[in-house]
Design an enzyme around this catalytic site. Sequence first.
Site, PDB file in Angstrom:
ATOM      1  N   GLU A 122      46.175  38.422  41.348  1.00 42.90           N
ATOM      2  CA  GLU A 122      44.753  38.110  42.094  1.00 42.90           C
ATOM      3  C   GLU A 122      45.147  37.695  43.486  1.00 42.90           C
ATOM      4  O   GLU A 122      44.616  36.794  44.281  1.00 42.90           O
ATOM      5  CB  GLU A 122      44.320  37.023  41.385  1.00 42.90           C
ATOM      6  N   GLY A 123      46.096  38.537  44.261  1.00 43.80           N
ATOM      7  CA  GLY A 123      46.326  38.120  45.826  1.00 43.80           C
ATOM      8  C   GLY A 123      47.559  37.855  46.096  1.00 43.80           C
ATOM      9  O   GLY A 123      47.773  36.416  45.703  1.00 43.80           O
TER      10      GLY A 123
END
Length: 670
Positions: free
Chosen positions: A454-455
């Site tokens: 997620e990043g």
Amino acid sequence: MTTTQDSRPEPGSSGGAPERPDTSGGTAAPLPSEAGHVSEKEARQVAEAARESTWDRPSFGKSLFLGRFRLDLINPWPSSDPDEDARAEEFLGRLRDYLATEVDGAAIERDARIPDEVFQGLGRLGAFGMKIDRAYGGLGLSNLQYCRALMLAGSVSPAIGALLSAHQSIGVPQPLKMFGTPEQKQRFLPRLAAGEVSAFLLTEPDVGSDPARLATTAEPTEDGAGYRLNGVKLWATNGTVATLLVVMARVPAAEGRRGGITAFVVEGDAEGITVERRNSFLGLRGLENSVTRFHDVFVPKEDVIGGEGKGLKIALTTLNTGRLSLPAMCVGAGKWSLNVARQWAAERVQWGRAVGEHEAVAQKLAFMAATTYGMETMLEICCRLADDDRNDIRIEAALVKLYASEMAWRIVDDLIQIRGGRGYETADSLAARGERPAPVEQILRDLRINRIFEGSTEIMHLLIAREAVDAHLAVAGDIIDPDAGLGRKAKSGARAGVFYAKWLPTLAVGRGQSPRAYAEFGPLARHLRQVERVSRKLARSTFYAMSRWQGRMERKQAFLGRIVDIGAELFAMAAVCVRAHAERDARPENLELADLFCRQARVRVDALLTSLWENTDSVDVAAAKRILAGRYTDLESGVITPSDELPWVAPWSAGPSTATDARRRIPPPQ
């Protein structure tokens, strides 16, 4: 969901920055004509158009980076509804009992598989509907209680934590909750609350954080009834077991149709979908993660989420709260690690004393305890702010994801060191020798992905930095834009002059310079004064850097990363002081933890401030260019390197699958 920064002047400031106009027309910028072949400028345009460009609610994080210490946004410590908390506690009690008695985390690790019975048991408890509103059969838990549930689940099996998190935080429930139509919610959410699993499919074999290169297409059908999906998606968590998917695909632009990246709800068993393989990883061995192919998969137009071209905006907005699930797992790992380290360091004796009494180990224990408290506090304040829905938390949620994933990794690495050889030994091997089977090496493997999920850390630094300098770009963006004409530059210069004439003087003197400021916080007041002073210094450093580098600032990624890391430490320091002060009667020991955390954080902040200007960044970049050019390949000799028979990124082409379908379907509970 609307987003956040109060456009009114903040208390104690000379006025807010002008709002940056939304030039995207409410949708994403058109994609380049050919996916996979884009310039750097085109890629940036697509990413920029997907940003939430307005700030219509206050943001503690945004203010902090502007040198405005808005303690009033987190103090007093936010409260929650006692009745809702009691209802959640009842569920958490049942979940704890089930996990402790019915789930064998060691078996999941050995078999690399979560048993069908566990899926069914979690379904009966309602664990797949924790974030789904009660109107659709879910539990309707708050973000805070949901994160506590993930901590519980992850402490038994991180694979279960990842299953529940991917299903609810980024899978179908969250996008539909925020952007779905009433009809979509009624059709899909009850199924998910009852135990069906969802997945989110964005990544492709050659597309990660650069969505402009997205190659999966969604061609509108001639009759206008829907779309035909074609493409391959990589690393779809829950992809092998999901019966409902959120798929991001590229709708081609045409006359009367802007197109763009669009989000679809897709039935997992639709004709033309093949789960070509289940991927395996360093950790999270029970993770059901897939390579999924779409070949002429029909999706009705009614299953578009939010409209054409809105896919990236939906994904980014969903992640504002969706990112909170990852720090929840990191906080859980910190708590688990502290428990193991404390007991082991108290019992293990070396050189006549318990190892925890030796300074080298004592430092690690102090760091583990203080940092776990800091991470938990950051997560809790973010959850509470998200639950009361009065503040924009896009920066805060990103900060806690970044901070917790990095710090939890350090905590677990320290745990391995404290345990020594036993930290490197598997739990099964320990048990075979008659010792307590603490799976320390497993938690190291399981936790590592959080710095990427997620990043990645590097992407989070850039994402947060972009938001942190948004006020500057709002008033001075055209000055440093090489494509802006003289007229635009002149207007931007006038706006910038007015803004900076008011803003810069506020950075010279502040409340943190008064020795009696924040006196109500007692012994923690000095830490809050330090946060206020460093916040102004951080803003001055950012302004100086923009003045010095102008348009080249976006390439100063190491500098921007340090700016963000300082902001994260300041956010954490402020949060622990407010929390410990609020709990001073019920938990007086937390005042000690807050003080310990702030002392350690101040050392880290001082080092980061120094390295803003004293570093080897330019030398490193120059060296990297020579490395990439092959100047030092002799350094790589003397070892056997990986075979070059296969490419680093596997190519794919559209068409029907030739692989055996690897999907797994969970039988309904009896």
